[in-house]
Design a protein around this motif. Structure first.
Motif, PDB file in Angstrom:
ATOM      1  N   GLN A  62      24.668  49.140  39.318  1.00 27.59           N
ATOM      2  CA  GLN A  62      25.633  48.156  39.836  1.00 27.59           C
ATOM      3  C   GLN A  62      26.042  47.147  38.769  1.00 27.59           C
ATOM      4  O   GLN A  62      27.193  46.722  38.703  1.00 27.59           O
ATOM      5  CB  GLN A  62      25.022  47.378  41.017  1.00 27.59           C
ATOM      6  N   ASP A  81      21.391  60.032  36.309  1.00 25.63           N
ATOM      7  CA  ASP A  81      22.328  59.173  37.057  1.00 25.63           C
ATOM      8  C   ASP A  81      23.679  59.857  37.148  1.00 25.63           C
ATOM      9  O   ASP A  81      24.125  60.502  36.202  1.00 25.63           O
ATOM     10  CB  ASP A  81      22.477  57.802  36.394  1.00 25.63           C
ATOM     11  N   ILE A  82      24.314  59.687  38.285  1.00 29.44           N
ATOM     12  CA  ILE A  82      25.641  60.271  38.481  1.00 29.44           C
ATOM     13  C   ILE A  82      26.694  59.546  37.644  1.00 29.44           C
ATOM     14  O   ILE A  82      27.697  60.116  37.250  1.00 29.44           O
ATOM     15  CB  ILE A  82      26.016  60.283  39.991  1.00 29.44           C
ATOM     16  N   ASP A 117      16.640  48.323  44.846  1.00 30.80           N
ATOM     17  CA  ASP A 117      17.397  48.115  46.085  1.00 30.80           C
ATOM     18  C   ASP A 117      17.182  49.204  47.140  1.00 30.80           C
ATOM     19  O   ASP A 117      17.396  48.956  48.321  1.00 30.80           O
ATOM     20  CB  ASP A 117      18.906  48.071  45.776  1.00 30.80           C
ATOM     21  N   ASP A 134      19.848  34.381  37.691  1.00 29.51           N
ATOM     22  CA  ASP A 134      18.458  34.316  38.188  1.00 29.51           C
ATOM     23  C   ASP A 134      17.559  35.384  37.566  1.00 29.51           C
ATOM     24  O   ASP A 134      16.668  35.918  38.208  1.00 29.51           O
ATOM     25  CB  ASP A 134      18.431  34.397  39.726  1.00 29.51           C
ATOM     26  N   ILE A 160      17.181  41.877  41.292  1.00 28.77           N
ATOM     27  CA  ILE A 160      16.769  42.592  40.092  1.00 28.77           C
ATOM     28  C   ILE A 160      15.316  42.231  39.763  1.00 28.77           C
ATOM     29  O   ILE A 160      14.484  43.090  39.469  1.00 28.77           O
ATOM     30  CB  ILE A 160      17.720  42.235  38.928  1.00 28.77           C
ATOM     31  N   CYS A 172      31.250  45.014  46.584  1.00 27.44           N
ATOM     32  CA  CYS A 172      31.367  44.445  45.238  1.00 27.44           C
ATOM     33  C   CYS A 172      30.986  42.974  45.229  1.00 27.44           C
ATOM     34  O   CYS A 172      31.093  42.318  44.195  1.00 27.44           O
ATOM     35  CB  CYS A 172      32.754  44.673  44.667  1.00 27.44           C
ATOM     36  N   VAL A 188      21.476  64.054  41.508  1.00 34.16           N
ATOM     37  CA  VAL A 188      20.257  64.749  41.929  1.00 34.16           C
ATOM     38  C   VAL A 188      20.491  65.246  43.342  1.00 34.16           C
ATOM     39  O   VAL A 188      20.810  64.464  44.238  1.00 34.16           O
ATOM     40  CB  VAL A 188      19.040  63.807  41.922  1.00 34.16           C
ATOM     41  N   GLY A 226      19.047  52.548  44.076  1.00 37.60           N
ATOM     42  CA  GLY A 226      19.828  51.348  44.405  1.00 37.60           C
ATOM     43  C   GLY A 226      20.552  51.452  45.728  1.00 37.60           C
ATOM     44  O   GLY A 226      19.991  51.826  46.749  1.00 37.60           O
ATOM     45  N   GLY A 253      18.226  57.420  39.025  1.00 39.37           N
ATOM     46  CA  GLY A 253      18.963  56.161  38.988  1.00 39.37           C
ATOM     47  C   GLY A 253      18.646  55.384  37.727  1.00 39.37           C
ATOM     48  O   GLY A 253      17.502  55.027  37.476  1.00 39.37           O
ATOM     49  N   TYR A 304      29.844  44.787  38.169  1.00 38.94           N
ATOM     50  CA  TYR A 304      30.094  43.437  37.646  1.00 38.94           C
ATOM     51  C   TYR A 304      29.659  43.247  36.194  1.00 38.94           C
ATOM     52  O   TYR A 304      28.930  42.316  35.869  1.00 38.94           O
ATOM     53  CB  TYR A 304      29.462  42.376  38.569  1.00 38.94           C
ATOM     54  N   VAL A 323      16.706  48.535  37.437  1.00 34.98           N
ATOM     55  CA  VAL A 323      15.323  48.751  37.869  1.00 34.98           C
ATOM     56  C   VAL A 323      14.770  50.056  37.303  1.00 34.98           C
ATOM     57  O   VAL A 323      13.640  50.100  36.799  1.00 34.98           O
ATOM     58  CB  VAL A 323      15.248  48.697  39.418  1.00 34.98           C
TER      59      VAL A 323
HETATM   60  C1  LIG Z   1      28.640  41.522  42.706  1.00 35.91           C
HETATM   61  C2  LIG Z   1      27.139  41.576  42.682  1.00 35.91           C
HETATM   62  C3  LIG Z   1      26.429  40.487  42.206  1.00 35.91           C
HETATM   63  C4  LIG Z   1      25.022  40.539  42.136  1.00 35.91           C
HETATM   64  N1  LIG Z   1      24.352  39.450  41.641  1.00 35.91           N
HETATM   65  C5  LIG Z   1      22.995  39.489  41.514  1.00 35.91           C
HETATM   66  C6  LIG Z   1      22.270  38.392  40.963  1.00 35.91           C
HETATM   67  O1  LIG Z   1      22.849  37.349  40.621  1.00 35.91           O
HETATM   68  N2  LIG Z   1      20.918  38.500  40.854  1.00 35.91           N
HETATM   69  C7  LIG Z   1      20.227  39.610  41.256  1.00 35.91           C
HETATM   70  O2  LIG Z   1      19.010  39.656  41.104  1.00 35.91           O
HETATM   71  N3  LIG Z   1      20.891  40.662  41.809  1.00 35.91           N
HETATM   72  C8  LIG Z   1      22.248  40.625  41.950  1.00 35.91           C
HETATM   73  N4  LIG Z   1      22.918  41.684  42.514  1.00 35.91           N
HETATM   74  C9  LIG Z   1      22.127  42.819  43.014  1.00 35.91           C
HETATM   75  C10 LIG Z   1      21.684  43.708  41.873  1.00 35.91           C
HETATM   76  O3  LIG Z   1      22.801  44.210  41.161  1.00 35.91           O
HETATM   77  C11 LIG Z   1      20.871  44.863  42.427  1.00 35.91           C
HETATM   78  O4  LIG Z   1      19.715  44.331  43.028  1.00 35.91           O
HETATM   79  C12 LIG Z   1      20.453  45.828  41.319  1.00 35.91           C
HETATM   80  O5  LIG Z   1      21.572  46.427  40.704  1.00 35.91           O
HETATM   81  C13 LIG Z   1      19.538  46.905  41.883  1.00 35.91           C
HETATM   82  O6  LIG Z   1      19.170  47.740  40.833  1.00 35.91           O
HETATM   83  P1  LIG Z   1      18.690  49.241  41.070  1.00 35.91           P
HETATM   84  O7  LIG Z   1      18.356  49.752  39.715  1.00 35.91           O
HETATM   85  O8  LIG Z   1      17.686  49.248  42.149  1.00 35.91           O
HETATM   86  O9  LIG Z   1      19.950  49.992  41.677  1.00 35.91           O
HETATM   87  P2  LIG Z   1      21.482  50.189  41.207  1.00 35.91           P
HETATM   88  O10 LIG Z   1      21.891  49.139  40.252  1.00 35.91           O
HETATM   89  O11 LIG Z   1      22.238  50.335  42.484  1.00 35.91           O
HETATM   90  O12 LIG Z   1      21.442  51.590  40.432  1.00 35.91           O
HETATM   91  C14 LIG Z   1      21.144  52.776  41.109  1.00 35.91           C
HETATM   92  C15 LIG Z   1      21.698  53.952  40.328  1.00 35.91           C
HETATM   93  O13 LIG Z   1      21.215  55.158  40.923  1.00 35.91           O
HETATM   94  C16 LIG Z   1      22.234  56.127  40.886  1.00 35.91           C
HETATM   95  N5  LIG Z   1      21.950  57.152  41.898  1.00 35.91           N
HETATM   96  C17 LIG Z   1      21.669  56.970  43.220  1.00 35.91           C
HETATM   97  N6  LIG Z   1      21.437  58.144  43.832  1.00 35.91           N
HETATM   98  C18 LIG Z   1      21.569  59.103  42.874  1.00 35.91           C
HETATM   99  C19 LIG Z   1      21.472  60.523  42.885  1.00 35.91           C
HETATM  100  N7  LIG Z   1      21.157  61.208  43.998  1.00 35.91           N
HETATM  101  N8  LIG Z   1      21.693  61.198  41.716  1.00 35.91           N
HETATM  102  C20 LIG Z   1      22.023  60.508  40.577  1.00 35.91           C
HETATM  103  N9  LIG Z   1      22.131  59.173  40.516  1.00 35.91           N
HETATM  104  C21 LIG Z   1      21.912  58.474  41.648  1.00 35.91           C
HETATM  105  C22 LIG Z   1      23.491  55.335  41.148  1.00 35.91           C
HETATM  106  O14 LIG Z   1      24.634  56.038  40.671  1.00 35.91           O
HETATM  107  C23 LIG Z   1      23.219  54.025  40.386  1.00 35.91           C
HETATM  108  O15 LIG Z   1      23.741  54.053  39.078  1.00 35.91           O
HETATM  109  C24 LIG Z   1      24.314  41.680  42.597  1.00 35.91           C
HETATM  110  C25 LIG Z   1      25.032  42.774  43.088  1.00 35.91           C
HETATM  111  C26 LIG Z   1      26.428  42.730  43.143  1.00 35.91           C
HETATM  112  C27 LIG Z   1      27.177  43.911  43.653  1.00 35.91           C
END
Ligand SMILES: Cc1cc2nc3c(=O)[nH]c(=O)nc-3n(C[C@H](O)[C@H](O)[C@H](O)COP(=O)(O)OP(=O)(O)OC[C@H]3O[C@@H](n4cnc5c(N)ncnc54)[C@H](O)[C@@H]3O)c2cc1C
Ligand code: FES
Lengths: 338, 105
Positions: free
Chosen positions: A46, A38-39, A285, A58, A296, B38, A91, A121, A15, A51, A19
């Motif tokens: 996200q 990442d796929i 997440d 924040d 985040i 979303c 993966v 995520g 991913g 977005y 994060v």
């Molecule tokens: C509209 C919206 C508004 C938001 N606003 C805020 C905000 O104001 N403040 C805030 O702190 N947070 C906000 N968030 C939440 C924030 O976007 C998430 O907390 C954050 O993106 C989490 O990051 P991450 O890296 O854990 O996961 P993600 O951003 O979900 O990334 C995970 C990645 O892993 C990849 N993946 C998963 N499984 C596999 C696999 N098996 N093989 C290959 N790839 C894989 C996915 O394709 C993805 O690209 C918001 C979310 C949304 C939808």
């Protein structure tokens, strides 16, 4: 990125969301090399996919930053550590192999490392299916929701459906190699880069592709082989159909890694963010612990603590020293600023 | 101000609503099974609800993007709406919605 990659790294991160990206930085400060998978075909998770243009308010010390800007800044911040990216790959499995973990992607790439970090995520982004009755019978044979190999479409009669960047980009990319191309979209209104729309319209005007503004009503064919897409504007004869109806997040293969789960999230401790398997961590997440917030900010903290334990696993004979980037010339050298 | 929501299992919930909130946010705040992937950007259709017919005339008609998304959902009916596009107002006090199967997380 093609073929088998038996390269061994310190840490593999599943991913490349915000994060996963920041984890590269925390690991890098401890001299640990990271590889990300990442796929999606781009980093940012996200933030970049759902977005990119929305402001986030924040993120500490950044009063406002859009999803795409945050991604770009993280990419800049981790540049000194030169991580390897395997994009556009899912993966599929994780298995123990001696001292290391072996991870396999749907492209057949094998990666090995002593530490795995799951930063998946909300799950992997997967294409949404179009609401066409009976389409399952054609999937993977003559109907596709993504382009893996352009050759699949060479000299074919192709119909592409959709009005976003994917539909437009693939129309432009595949037009030169297909026999005939038809793009169908409901309205003459596009959620895509204006330049792509302009180029598509030029091809239409030059008679090099066809544009149909209409609604799909069904699919005709036999034995998985599409013969036509039926629409309210008549049948579109074709032997390949590509539909781009957006992406949705599904937990996917991570659910089958044999880790303890809590309602589709991976249970971790709050000291090391380790899962039920030693050497496998989960941050962002996807992880769960009492009081977890899907922010985040929280994911960044989780990555910093995870990196400490990752160091102990990867460098069992070295002493872990706590240093500040402001005052440590050693860290500054790693960052290329000293 | 209230929203009356029936979930995918047919259970009725009376939710206290706040003026100006999106109905999607109210449903999510009460922990009802709604994915709203979303986060209200009008680009996922996983906040899909059916609005009780008598409330339809009080709603703002859907934008073209909302219509497109609903056209692509598998369980769309004439009274389908995306709940992130419905803002609570005094006019809508007591509005009745049913969560669509495709909105399940
Ligand atoms: C509209 C919206 C508004 C938001 N606003 C805020 C905000 O104001 N403040 C805030 O702190 N947070 C906000 N968030 C939440 C924030 O976007 C998430 O907390 C954050 O993106 C989490 O990051 P991450 O890296 O854990 O996961 P993600 O951003 O979900 O990334 C995970 C990645 O892993 C990849 N993946 C998963 N499984 C596999 C696999 N098996 N093989 C290959 N790839 C894989 C996915 O394709 C993805 O690209 C918001 C979310 C949304 C939808
Ligand atoms: S929450 Fe995605 S369209 Fe409403």
């Amino acid at each position: 990125m093609e073929g088998k990659d038996n390269h061994t790294t310190d840490v593999i991160i599943i991913g490349a969301g915000p994060v996963g990206l920041f984890a590269v930085f925390e690991l890098g400060l401890l001299d640990l090399k990271a590889t990300l998978v990442d796929i999606l075909d781009k980093p940012g998770g996200q933030c970049a996919e759902l977005y990119p243009e929305k402001p986030i308010y924040d993120i500490p010390a950044l009063p406002t930053v859009t999803g795409q800007e945050l991604t770009d800044r993280l990419m800049e911040q981790i540049k000194p550590f030169d991580p390897t990216f395997h994009l556009g790959q899912m993966v599929e499995s994780l298995a123990r192999e001696g001292d290391v973990w072996k991870l396999t992607t749907d492209e057949g790439v094998e990666l090995r490392a002593p530490v795995i970090v799951i930063a998946a995520g909300g799950g992997s982004f997967t294409p949404k299916k179009p609401p066409i009755a009976g389409i399952e019978a054609y999937e993977g044979k003559s109907v596709f929701y993504a382009v893996r190999k352009m050759e699949t479409f060479r000299d074919k009669h192709l119909v592409i459906a959709g009005g976003g960047d994917s539909a437009l980009d693939w129309s432009l990319n595949l037009q030169p190699i297909v026999k005939k191309l038809t793009l169908i979209h409901r309205r003459d209104d596009w959620r895509a880069a204006p330049d792509s729309v302009r180029r598509m319209k030029e091809l239409v005007a030059a008679g090099k592709m066809e544009l149909v503004i209409g609604n799909i009503t069904g699919i005709k064919g036999d034995n998985g082989q599409v013969e036509a897409i039926t629409t309210d504007k008549g049948d579109l004869v074709c032997d390949r159909f590509l539909a781009f109806y957006g992406l949705t997040m599904k937990l996917g293969p991570v659910a089958n890694f044999g880790l303890n789960l809590h309602e589709n999230l991976i249970s971790v401790d709050t000291e090391k963010f380790q899962t039920s398997e030693a050497g496998v961590f989960a941050i962002g997440d996807i992880c769960h612990y009492p009081g977890k917030l899907k922010l985040i900010l929280s994911g960044f903290h989780e990555g910093a603590l995870m990196a400490q334990e990752a160091f102990r696993i990867c460098r069992p004979n070295q002493k872990l020293r706590f240093q500040y980037t402001t005052s440590s010339s050693d860290l500054q050298k790693k960052l290329g600023v000293a | 101000m209230k929203v009356i929501a029936t979930d995918q299992n047919g259970v009725r919930h009376e939710l206290e609503a706040i003026e100006g909130w999106r109905i999607m946010e109210i449903l999510r705040d009460y922990g009802l099974p709604i994915k709203a992937e979303c986060g209200g950007c009008c680009c996922c259709a996983t906040c899909h609800v059916y609005v009780d017919e008598k409330w339809i005339p009080k709603l703002y008609p859907p934008k073209p993007e909302e219509e497109d998304l609903l056209a692509d959902a598998v369980d769309t009916k004439p009274n389908s709406r995306l709940s992130c596009q419905l803002l609570m107002s005094a006019e809508l006090d007591g509005i009745e919605v049913t969560l669509a199967e495709s909105a399940r997380p």
